[in-house]
Design an enzyme around this catalytic site. Structure first.
Site, PDB file in Angstrom:
ATOM      1  CG  HIS A  47      11.693  -5.094 -35.025  1.00  0.00           C
ATOM      2  ND1 HIS A  47      10.734  -6.064 -34.837  1.00  0.00           N
ATOM      3  CD2 HIS A  47      11.667  -4.313 -33.922  1.00  0.00           C
ATOM      4  CE1 HIS A  47      10.157  -5.881 -33.661  1.00  0.00           C
ATOM      5  NE2 HIS A  47      10.710  -4.824 -33.087  1.00  0.00           N
ATOM      6  CG  HIS A  56       6.117  -6.377 -31.558  1.00  0.00           C
ATOM      7  ND1 HIS A  56       7.016  -7.189 -30.897  1.00  0.00           N
ATOM      8  CD2 HIS A  56       6.799  -5.240 -31.870  1.00  0.00           C
ATOM      9  CE1 HIS A  56       8.183  -6.567 -30.807  1.00  0.00           C
ATOM     10  NE2 HIS A  56       8.070  -5.382 -31.385  1.00  0.00           N
ATOM     11  CG  ASP A  95       9.170  -1.427 -33.075  1.00  0.00           C
ATOM     12  OD1 ASP A  95       8.453  -2.410 -32.836  1.00  0.00           O
ATOM     13  OD2 ASP A  95      10.342  -1.319 -32.655  1.00  0.00           O
ATOM     14  CG  HIS A 141       8.598   2.462 -29.196  1.00  0.00           C
ATOM     15  ND1 HIS A 141       7.767   1.867 -30.113  1.00  0.00           N
ATOM     16  CD2 HIS A 141       9.529   1.539 -28.868  1.00  0.00           C
ATOM     17  CE1 HIS A 141       8.171   0.620 -30.321  1.00  0.00           C
ATOM     18  NE2 HIS A 141       9.241   0.404 -29.579  1.00  0.00           N
TER      19      HIS A 141
END
Length: 292
Positions: free
Chosen positions: A232, A76, A236, A259
């Site tokens: 969101h 973030h 990321d 991720h």
């Protein structure tokens, strides 16, 4: 031809909060750096470059590790640095995890703006994709293609009425930036116990995450946007992409990525030499601009 210069901040600024996964209090300082120094975390005297080489953990966040010293949940903050065009900064941190704040990037952006943005003499450098690259994990995949601008698309596919089958594209427009920057992290109530058994989500609450249970949102205020979870995921993705060390020029499309796959994609860009580093004056692109 036009020139976009590198950026740092004008003065040191401090941010305090708790770690989403550790639940521990943390104090973080953003400190101006010199041109071409890049982005570095400093913890316990260890300097950890915000570079894909040091991305070693991907359990519901991105973790950087060097010489046994870790900094967790960096994505973030890195997205906030991307949005504000910061190329060079030192980030001192006194705990293992970057503070979660409200679960989005907006408070980091506000702190950076409060510190002031210093336009440096050195010219900004971009990573311009020169060929198509794809990474896959079962039905999940990320593809990057050459383009005259930057876009990041995330396509979510959940068996959930609210999130469902949705996608969103960030394309460097002011409205895109504001929407993506404000999108909070999220989880499902059914996952919370499992996360805590894994030693994660100890600092999670309705103040810093959107929590779903089946087809309902537990947060009293509801969602900030109808497609907040998908936005969101774009946040990321942008934060993880910044681990390449330079802002990307190209179109990035992620289907159900996370991720770990984000990191594999950045690594493959390096392995395949799929980009050329170019100064802003070498670009003829109209979409190379800063939105924050």
């Amino acid at each position: 031809m036009f020139c976009i210069n590198q950026r740092t901040i004008k003065r040191e600024v401090e941010i305090q909060g708790i770690g989403l996964h550790s639940g521990q209090p943390v104090r973080l300082k953003l400190i101006p750096s010199q041109a071409d120094e890049g982005i570095h975390f400093v913890r316990n005297g260890t300097v950890i470059p915000a570079n894909i080489e040091y991305a070693k953990g991907f359990d519901f966040s991105t973790t950087l590790i060097k010489d046994g010293v870790a900094v967790r949940t960096v994505e973030h903050l890195l997205a906030a640095l991307y949005f504000t065009g910061i190329d060079n900064i030192t980030i001192e941190i006194d705990a293992e995890e970057v503070p979660i704040l409200d679960g989005s990037a907006v408070q980091f952006i506000e702190a950076i703006k409060d510190a002031g943005i210093d336009i440096m003499k050195a010219e900004k450098i971009y990573a311009v994709l020169n060929k198509e690259v794809t990474v896959k994990d079962d039905d999940k995949y990320i593809t990057g293609k050459p383009s005259n601008s930057f876009s990041a698309t995330y396509h979510a596919y959940y068996n959930n009425r609210i999130i469902g089958n949705k996608k969103y594209t960030y394309s460097n427009l002011k409205s895109d930036y504001e929407n993506v920057a404000m999108a909070r992290t999220y989880c499902f109530l059914e996952e919370v116990e499992l996360l805590q058994q894994m030693g994660l989500a100890k600092g999670g609450s309705l103040n810093n995450a959107v929590v779903f249970t089946e087809d309902s949102v537990l947060n009293p205020e509801g969602l900030r946007f109808e497609d907040e979870p998908v936005k969101h995921k774009v946040l990321d993705l942008i934060g993880d992409l910044y681990l390449l060390g330079f802002p990307v020029i190209g179109d990035i499309y992620s289907f159900k990525g996370g991720h770990k796959l984000n990191a594999e994609f950045v690594k493959k860009l390096l392995e395949e030499k799929a980009f050329d580093l170019k100064y802003s004056t070498e670009l003829d692109f109209n979409d190379v601009k800063l939105v924050a």
